[in-house]
Design an enzyme around this catalytic site. Structure first.
Site, PDB file in Angstrom:
ATOM      1  N   GLU A 183      11.543  16.577  13.808  1.00 53.40           N
ATOM      2  CA  GLU A 183      12.011  16.101  12.420  1.00 53.40           C
ATOM      3  C   GLU A 183      11.292  17.321  11.504  1.00 53.40           C
ATOM      4  O   GLU A 183      10.116  17.170  11.350  1.00 53.40           O
ATOM      5  CB  GLU A 183      11.695  14.985  12.126  1.00 53.40           C
ATOM      6  CG  GLU A 183      12.103  14.464  10.481  1.00 53.40           C
ATOM      7  CD  GLU A 183      11.706  12.928  10.261  1.00 53.40           C
ATOM      8  OE1 GLU A 183      10.390  12.692  10.584  1.00 53.40           O
ATOM      9  OE2 GLU A 183      12.274  12.438   9.479  1.00 53.40           O
ATOM     10  N   GLU A 210      10.653   1.281   9.692  1.00 54.26           N
ATOM     11  CA  GLU A 210      11.652   2.463   9.300  1.00 54.26           C
ATOM     12  C   GLU A 210      11.220   3.693   9.743  1.00 54.26           C
ATOM     13  O   GLU A 210      10.208   3.983   8.911  1.00 54.26           O
ATOM     14  CB  GLU A 210      12.121   2.164   8.195  1.00 54.26           C
ATOM     15  CG  GLU A 210      12.898   0.945   7.504  1.00 54.26           C
ATOM     16  CD  GLU A 210      14.263   0.705   8.201  1.00 54.26           C
ATOM     17  OE1 GLU A 210      14.808   1.828   8.687  1.00 54.26           O
ATOM     18  OE2 GLU A 210      14.873  -0.266   7.905  1.00 54.26           O
ATOM     19  N   CYS A 222      14.738  10.449   5.065  1.00 60.50           N
ATOM     20  CA  CYS A 222      14.460   9.990   6.446  1.00 60.50           C
ATOM     21  C   CYS A 222      15.841  10.414   6.932  1.00 60.50           C
ATOM     22  O   CYS A 222      16.048  10.645   8.139  1.00 60.50           O
ATOM     23  CB  CYS A 222      14.187   8.760   6.503  1.00 60.50           C
ATOM     24  SG  CYS A 222      15.167   7.402   5.419  1.00 60.50           S
ATOM     25  N   LYS A 277       0.924  -1.085  -0.112  1.00 59.21           N
ATOM     26  CA  LYS A 277      -0.146   0.073  -0.097  1.00 59.21           C
ATOM     27  C   LYS A 277       0.842   1.111   0.106  1.00 59.21           C
ATOM     28  O   LYS A 277       1.529   1.368   1.146  1.00 59.21           O
ATOM     29  CB  LYS A 277      -1.069   0.067   1.425  1.00 59.21           C
ATOM     30  CG  LYS A 277      -1.944   1.101   1.477  1.00 59.21           C
ATOM     31  CD  LYS A 277      -2.456   1.569   2.536  1.00 59.21           C
ATOM     32  CE  LYS A 277      -1.550   2.684   3.222  1.00 59.21           C
ATOM     33  NZ  LYS A 277      -1.213   3.971   2.643  1.00 59.21           N
TER      34      LYS A 277
HETATM   35  P1  NAD Z   1       3.171   8.559   7.622  1.00 62.56           P
HETATM   36  O1  NAD Z   1       3.508   7.811   8.858  1.00 62.56           O
HETATM   37  O2  NAD Z   1       2.295   9.767   7.417  1.00 62.56           O
HETATM   38  O3  NAD Z   1       2.662   7.596   6.415  1.00 62.56           O
HETATM   39  C1  NAD Z   1       3.289   6.590   6.069  1.00 62.56           C
HETATM   40  C2  NAD Z   1       2.373   5.315   5.346  1.00 62.56           C
HETATM   41  O4  NAD Z   1       1.675   4.945   6.587  1.00 62.56           O
HETATM   42  C3  NAD Z   1       1.538   5.796   4.310  1.00 62.56           C
HETATM   43  O5  NAD Z   1       1.187   4.873   3.519  1.00 62.56           O
HETATM   44  C4  NAD Z   1       0.005   5.988   5.260  1.00 62.56           C
HETATM   45  O6  NAD Z   1      -0.986   6.086   4.393  1.00 62.56           O
HETATM   46  C5  NAD Z   1       0.163   4.951   6.045  1.00 62.56           C
HETATM   47  N1  NAD Z   1      -0.653   5.150   7.428  1.00 62.56           N
HETATM   48  C6  NAD Z   1      -1.193   6.446   7.724  1.00 62.56           C
HETATM   49  N2  NAD Z   1      -1.557   5.907   9.107  1.00 62.56           N
HETATM   50  C7  NAD Z   1      -1.408   4.481   9.269  1.00 62.56           C
HETATM   51  C8  NAD Z   1      -2.049   3.758  10.267  1.00 62.56           C
HETATM   52  N3  NAD Z   1      -2.663   4.129  11.563  1.00 62.56           N
HETATM   53  N4  NAD Z   1      -1.613   2.459  10.265  1.00 62.56           N
HETATM   54  C9  NAD Z   1      -0.875   2.030   9.064  1.00 62.56           C
HETATM   55  N5  NAD Z   1      -0.532   2.779   8.074  1.00 62.56           N
HETATM   56  C10 NAD Z   1      -0.856   4.119   8.133  1.00 62.56           C
HETATM   57  O7  NAD Z   1       4.421   8.944   7.129  1.00 62.56           O
HETATM   58  P2  NAD Z   1       4.967   9.956   5.762  1.00 62.56           P
HETATM   59  O8  NAD Z   1       4.564  11.280   5.896  1.00 62.56           O
HETATM   60  O9  NAD Z   1       4.260   9.251   4.706  1.00 62.56           O
HETATM   61  O10 NAD Z   1       6.721   9.902   5.575  1.00 62.56           O
HETATM   62  C11 NAD Z   1       7.364  10.772   6.212  1.00 62.56           C
HETATM   63  C12 NAD Z   1       8.042  10.032   7.413  1.00 62.56           C
HETATM   64  O11 NAD Z   1       8.393   8.801   6.912  1.00 62.56           O
HETATM   65  C13 NAD Z   1       8.985  10.851   7.981  1.00 62.56           C
HETATM   66  O12 NAD Z   1       9.051  10.820   9.149  1.00 62.56           O
HETATM   67  C14 NAD Z   1      10.205  10.061   7.383  1.00 62.56           C
HETATM   68  O13 NAD Z   1      11.660  10.399   8.302  1.00 62.56           O
HETATM   69  C15 NAD Z   1      10.113   8.542   7.388  1.00 62.56           C
HETATM   70  N6  NAD Z   1      10.912   7.867   6.591  1.00 62.56           N
HETATM   71  C16 NAD Z   1      11.571   7.116   7.168  1.00 62.56           C
HETATM   72  C17 NAD Z   1      12.470   6.245   6.353  1.00 62.56           C
HETATM   73  C18 NAD Z   1      13.246   5.302   6.772  1.00 62.56           C
HETATM   74  O14 NAD Z   1      13.700   4.393   6.247  1.00 62.56           O
HETATM   75  N7  NAD Z   1      13.433   5.237   8.053  1.00 62.56           N
HETATM   76  C19 NAD Z   1      12.466   6.409   4.992  1.00 62.56           C
HETATM   77  C20 NAD Z   1      11.499   7.302   4.405  1.00 62.56           C
HETATM   78  C21 NAD Z   1      10.755   7.972   5.212  1.00 62.56           C
END
Ligand code: NAD
Length: 475
Positions: free
Chosen positions: A372, A241, A275, A168
């Protein structure tokens, strides 16, 4: 552009739940609608993934060949996929192309990876081996900053290990992932890789669904904690992650003129929506002014514009909430004694364009230092004593990556060993993100790792097989 479809059981599927409007961040216009996956359709995807397991887990040769074919198909489609990625994500086309090609590199790496057998006893008493069995159906959930690369960090090892996947993407960037689902369908048995889309609410339906035995999640720490709770209730395995607030420490002997360009791009590539981007810089007071001037010079020369524009190095921020967040954190810094050496305010629309912003005069306690920002604004924090810089770098609950910059590389390496994070690089930041190296965070930055043999093993359960000894040829 509303012909986007999901892939369930190998076939294209339109959504039964309300569609999701996908906005082009360069224009703020709706670019297309992604299908909304209904709970019933999610059940179908999970059911098909479960049915596909039996055949898929049996033949490693088939899996390797399929991953290679997927990589080739992705490379062949790079123009189409990269353009769609730029339109929905905002990144410059050259970066989108690089992301597509990187995704293919990851698939091929996992196709080629040789995992040595683990035989722990082979004598006249017993033959004992640790086998790595697939976990089952994997729910894979991805963010919007590198939708394709991060999806393939999951899909490659999960499939190679013999699992099947329901993937997803983020509602902000679902289109390129949906397209990949169609491209890959020609190279996989039905059900092996299902791609579903919908609003954020689809995420919890996946993590709470009884079928998946593992959730592989990349996203924010706040969501990651919810995923952990939901998966934990069913003892699903998780890899998380999550976010980072990644420090770069410049030691007193750092050669500012030589490093400024690299440091800038390690912070601002993909508009800081990485990230492992440098998110705060600790610079020794002896080189502070030179650094601020040098970073400002790089920032002022950067061309910001639509990702499809000629010579554009930075596109718009991906989405309205993220744009508001960057604005808010910069505004907070400016109201509390910080100074924007470059940028510092939103540009006139349309489009979520934000100029690369170098913030001076900020310290511990400013929100942009503690949280962040995940955007094109970089706080520069002056320090006097290296031990104090290390203490500040380690403060807070993130622990993803860090870097130390110095001419005396041995001294930098010594400082590096004091940093609490999953990866630390010298004179570059994030210099070790490669398919063969483990990537993951300490503390709130995650649980488990992706990539390399360690990432592959994260999609397996250990099974110890102990049997009487094999007959010996020598009698
Ligand atoms: P997010 O947590 O808002 O969303 C990530 C995903 O989770 C999306 O697909 C979203 O639809 C889904 N989601 C939302 N609520 C959910 C729930 N309750 N249960 C399951 N899935 C749910 O993150 P974002 O804004 O898309 O991404 C940015 C963040 O991701 C930043 O904090 C960044 O640091 C982190 N990130 C981490 C890595 C890593 O490898 N550590 C890599 C890239 C991004």
């Amino acid at each position: 552009m509303d012909d986007h479809v999901m892939t369930i059981d190998g076939v294209p599927v339109v959504g039964e739940a309300p569609p999701v409007a996908v906005v082009d961040p360069a224009t703020e216009q709706v670019l297309a609608h992604a299908p909304g996956c209904s709970p019933g359709q999610l059940d179908e995807a999970m059911g098909s993934a479960e049915r596909a397991l039996r055949g898929w887990r049996r033949d490693d040769g088939q899996r390797r060949a399929a991953l290679r074919a997927m990589a080739g198909a992705l490379e062949d489609a790079v123009d189409e996929v990269a353009l769609l990625l730029t339109r929905e994500q905002g990144k410059p086309l050259v970066d989108a192309r690089r992301e597509v090609m990187t995704a293919a590199v990851w698939l091929r790496y996992f196709a080629d990876l040789e995992r040595p057998r683990e035989i722990v006893q082979d004598d006249e008493r017993r033959f004992v081996e640790i086998q790595r069995a697939p976990i089952g159906v994997v729910g894979a959930i991805t963010p919007w900053n590198f939708p394709l690369a991060l999806a393939m960090w999951k899909v490659g090892p999960a499939l190679r290990a013999g699992n099947t996947v329901v993937l997803k993407p983020s509602p902000f960037t679902p289109l390129s992932t949906l397209l990949c689902g169609r491209i890959f369908a020609g190279h996989l048995p039905p059900g092996v890789l299902n791609v579903v889309s919908g609003a954020d609410a689809l995420g919890p339906l996946i993590t709470a669904h009884p079928v998946p035995r593992k959730i592989s999640f990349t996203g924010s720490t706040a969501t990651g904690k919810r995923v952990a709770v939901s998966a934990g209730a069913d003892l699903k395995r998780v890899t998380l992650e999550l976010g980072g607030n990644d420090p770069a420490i410049l030691l007193p002997d750092a050669d500012v003129a030589a490093l400024a360009d690299t440091l800038f791009w390690n912070a601002f590539a993909n508009n800081g929506q990485v990230c492992l981007a440098v998110k705060r810089v600790y610079v020794h007071e002896s080189v502070h002014d030179d650094l601020v001037d040098a970073l400002a010079a790089v920032a002022s020369a950067v061309r910001v514009g639509p990702g499809t524009g000629d010579g554009v190095r930075l596109g718009p921020v991906n989405n309205a909430p993220q744009y508001a967040r960057v604005s808010e954190l910069v505004g907070d810094a400016l109201r509390n004694g910080g100074r924007a050496v470059t940028g510092g305010r939103e540009t006139d629309g349309p489009g979520y364009f934000y100029p690369p912003t170098i913030l001076d005069g900020v310290t511990a306690g400013h929100r942009i230092v503690e949280e962040e920002q995940f955007g094109p604004a970089l706080p520069i924090i002056r320090y006097r004593d290296v031990a104090d810089a290390v203490r500040q770098a380690n403060s807070g609950m993130y622990g993803l990556t860090a870097s130390v910059w110095a001419q005396d590389v041995d001294r930098a390496a010594e400082v590096a060993t004091d940093l609490d994070c999953g990866q630390v690089s010298i004179n570059v930041h994030g210099g070790a993100v490669l398919p063969n190296l483990p990537f993951g965070g300490h503390k709130w930055s995650g649980i488990g790792v992706e990539n390399g043999i360690w990432g592959l093993d994260g999609f397996t359960e250990m099974r110890v097989v102990s049997r009487p000894p094999r007959p010996r040829a020598d009698g």
